[in-house]
Motif scaffolding. Structure first.
Motif, PDB file in Angstrom:
ATOM      1  N   ASP A   6      43.481  28.459  93.405  1.00 45.12           N
ATOM      2  CA  ASP A   6      44.651  27.964  92.693  1.00 45.12           C
ATOM      3  C   ASP A   6      44.244  27.275  91.396  1.00 45.12           C
ATOM      4  OD1 ASP A   6      47.383  27.451  92.368  1.00 45.12           O
ATOM      5  OD2 ASP A   6      47.241  25.498  93.328  1.00 45.12           O
ATOM      6  N   THR A   7      43.297  26.351  91.481  1.00 43.31           N
ATOM      7  CA  THR A   7      42.889  25.583  90.304  1.00 43.31           C
ATOM      8  C   THR A   7      42.219  26.477  89.265  1.00 43.31           C
ATOM      9  OG1 THR A   7      42.535  23.660  91.739  1.00 43.31           O
ATOM     10  CG2 THR A   7      41.619  23.547  89.523  1.00 43.31           C
ATOM     11  N   CYS A  56      46.645  36.095  86.591  1.00 44.43           N
ATOM     12  CA  CYS A  56      46.603  34.689  87.030  1.00 44.43           C
ATOM     13  C   CYS A  56      47.769  34.370  87.938  1.00 44.43           C
ATOM     14  CB  CYS A  56      46.606  33.762  85.820  1.00 44.43           C
ATOM     15  SG  CYS A  56      45.097  33.787  84.848  1.00 44.43           S
ATOM     16  N   TRP A  82      44.834  28.486  87.471  1.00 47.03           N
ATOM     17  CA  TRP A  82      45.634  27.635  86.596  1.00 47.03           C
ATOM     18  C   TRP A  82      44.864  27.249  85.326  1.00 47.03           C
ATOM     19  CZ3 TRP A  82      50.529  26.647  86.010  1.00 47.03           C
ATOM     20  CH2 TRP A  82      51.404  26.844  87.090  1.00 47.03           C
ATOM     21  N   TRP A 134      54.984  23.918  90.515  1.00 44.59           N
ATOM     22  CA  TRP A 134      54.204  24.388  89.362  1.00 44.59           C
ATOM     23  C   TRP A 134      54.538  25.842  89.031  1.00 44.59           C
ATOM     24  CZ3 TRP A 134      52.371  21.924  85.603  1.00 44.59           C
ATOM     25  CH2 TRP A 134      51.759  20.680  85.744  1.00 44.59           C
ATOM     26  N   TRP A 187      46.634  17.600  85.426  1.00 44.72           N
ATOM     27  CA  TRP A 187      47.506  18.732  85.132  1.00 44.72           C
ATOM     28  C   TRP A 187      48.771  18.296  84.413  1.00 44.72           C
ATOM     29  CZ3 TRP A 187      46.259  23.419  84.447  1.00 44.72           C
ATOM     30  CH2 TRP A 187      45.194  23.982  85.156  1.00 44.72           C
ATOM     31  N   ILE A 231      47.828  32.755  91.632  1.00 45.69           N
ATOM     32  CA  ILE A 231      48.557  31.513  91.883  1.00 45.69           C
ATOM     33  C   ILE A 231      49.519  31.673  93.052  1.00 45.69           C
ATOM     34  CG2 ILE A 231      50.363  30.021  90.901  1.00 45.69           C
ATOM     35  CD1 ILE A 231      48.848  30.376  88.186  1.00 45.69           C
TER      36      ILE A 231
END
Length: 276
Positions: free
Chosen positions: A57-58, A95, A61, A188, A248, A99
């Motif tokens: 996930d990170t 991406c 992102w 998000w 973030w 995600i």
């Protein structure tokens, strides 16, 4: 973009981006340590997302953030056309897949924390010598030993089908943290969908003030949810998740600032064209 920003602002922005990149490795270390207690006998390809949801996930992102930075601040409008435009959007689409995949991983982890079975014993110390681990908080475990077994409550649960034990109080706290992960990831995703709409509208040269105001209200609500999640992690003592959430939010302040400047520039150009 033609708008100028102070040097200190740009420097601070890229420091935040670098810290977020570092968080990818911190999450990887945390999840690798957790593997010693969850998938200690190995895992299949299907288990990867559950085992490394935060890392995936990170990482996705961070790439997405840098792409938005390119499109809203670095690249001039006339360059974001043809292959460059489709290349940026294509990488962003990849991406988004990761995600959403990571969001699914958070959901799977949440389900795992509800897949519990009561243990007949009321004393965790009776499990010594059977290779059990103790659930401390989300993604954090300790080997069950004489030093910590006496601190465990009397209502015990086996978690996720693994040799992991937790008492009711800890299990409930971890379940709430897992719910926070799910809500945070969902918020998000919604933020970036609204931002994607803003960017695409901007690239078409169309500024709709009513839509801009509506999007601001929607994003304001979503950012409030994200801030609430960060505060909750802080009070729960989950520093890495709090620090990551804080960074973030800070990073997207920069992206929103880029977008506001870009929109203001476009409005000014449209007014000049209308006057002539």
């Amino acid at each position: 973009m033609d708008h100028q920003t102070p040097l200190w602002f740009t420097g601070l922005k890229y420091i935040v981006y670098a810290l977020l990149l570092a968080n990818v490795f911190f999450f990887l270390q945390e999840e690798m340590r957790a593997l010693e207690h969850t998938f200690s006998d190995g895992f299949t390809a299907g288990d990867i997302i559950q085992a490394f949801a935060a890392t995936i996930d990170t990482g996705a992102w961070v790439i997405l953030l840098l792409l938005f930075e390119l499109e809203t601040s670095v690249l001039p409008d006339e360059l974001i056309k043809g292959r460059v435009k489709w290349g940026l959007h294509g990488i962003r689409a990849i991406c988004y897949v990761f995600i959403v995949y990571a969001f699914y991983g958070y959901v799977v982890e949440l389900q795992m924390l509800y897949k519990v079975a009561p243990l007949a014993t009321v004393d965790a110390c009776t499990l010594l010598g059977e290779d059990w681990s103790l659930l401390v908080t989300i993604d954090e475990y300790l080997l069950l030993g004489t030093a910590n077994c006496i601190e465990v409550g009397t209502e015990l649960w086996q978690v996720g089908g693994f040799n992991i034990v937790a008492d009711s109080a800890v299990l409930q706290d971890v379940q709430w943290l897992a719910w926070t992960d799910v809500f945070n990831a969902a918020a998000w995703i919604l933020v970036v969908l609204v931002l994607e709409f803003d960017v695409r509208l901007q690239l078409r040269g169309g500024i709709n003030l009513r839509l801009m105001r509506t999007n601001l209200v929607v994003k304001g609500f979503l950012y409030s949810v994200l801030l609430g999640a960060a505060v909750y992690w802080w009070f729960e003592g989950d520093f890495l998740d709090f620090w990551d959430a804080f960074l973030w939010l800070f990073a997207f302040v920069f992206i929103e600032s880029n977008l506001f400047a870009w929109q203001a520039e476009t409005l000014e150009q449209n007014l000049e064209i209308a006057e002539h």
